[in-house]
Design a protein around this motif. Sequence first.
Motif, PDB file in Angstrom:
ATOM      1  N   ARG A  97      -7.367   0.843  25.904  1.00 43.01           N
ATOM      2  CA  ARG A  97      -6.859  -0.013  24.855  1.00 43.01           C
ATOM      3  C   ARG A  97      -7.540   0.331  23.534  1.00 43.01           C
ATOM      4  NH1 ARG A  97      -8.719  -4.605  27.914  1.00 43.01           N
ATOM      5  NH2 ARG A  97      -9.789  -5.059  25.998  1.00 43.01           N
ATOM      6  N   VAL A  98      -6.924  -0.056  22.444  1.00 39.62           N
ATOM      7  CA  VAL A  98      -7.454   0.269  21.133  1.00 39.62           C
ATOM      8  C   VAL A  98      -8.826  -0.364  20.909  1.00 39.62           C
ATOM      9  CG1 VAL A  98      -7.049   0.067  18.659  1.00 39.62           C
ATOM     10  CG2 VAL A  98      -5.160   0.557  20.169  1.00 39.62           C
ATOM     11  N   ASP A  99      -8.998  -1.603  21.401  1.00 37.42           N
ATOM     12  CA  ASP A  99     -10.272  -2.298  21.184  1.00 37.42           C
ATOM     13  C   ASP A  99     -11.246  -2.127  22.351  1.00 37.42           C
ATOM     14  OD1 ASP A  99      -8.798  -3.748  22.987  1.00 37.42           O
ATOM     15  OD2 ASP A  99      -9.327  -5.689  22.156  1.00 37.42           O
ATOM     16  N   ALA A 100     -11.030  -1.126  23.198  1.00 33.44           N
ATOM     17  CA  ALA A 100     -11.878  -0.938  24.365  1.00 33.44           C
ATOM     18  C   ALA A 100     -13.213  -0.277  24.043  1.00 33.44           C
ATOM     19  CB  ALA A 100     -11.141  -0.096  25.415  1.00 33.44           C
TER      20      ALA A 100
END
Length: 101
Positions: A97-100
């Motif tokens: 995910r982008v915020d991972a």
Amino acid sequence: MSLGPFFRSPFTDLTASMVNFQQYDKCGEMEMAAIDCLEAYGTVRGAKKCADILIDFQECAFMNKQIARFRTMRLERHRQGLLGDRKAEDYYAKPPRVDAY
């Protein structure tokens, strides 16, 4: 692996140490070990005595085996896709995910 220039001049003496791996954490210590070994035995005799250190340093610097392994895995993945063993969307793992991070 040639360490000396083909001919010597003041310009080759000025630019002799410009290219090295000391700024990289990964290969800096291996380069120093290889240079120390070659300095101890000389370039001609050191080619035999320091062969294992030189091979390790060259692999660290140029990553020939890693790149060959990557190419082999990529070709196998594409071969499986062409034969139908693997779907096109399953060639590679899903990205995080982008915020991972």
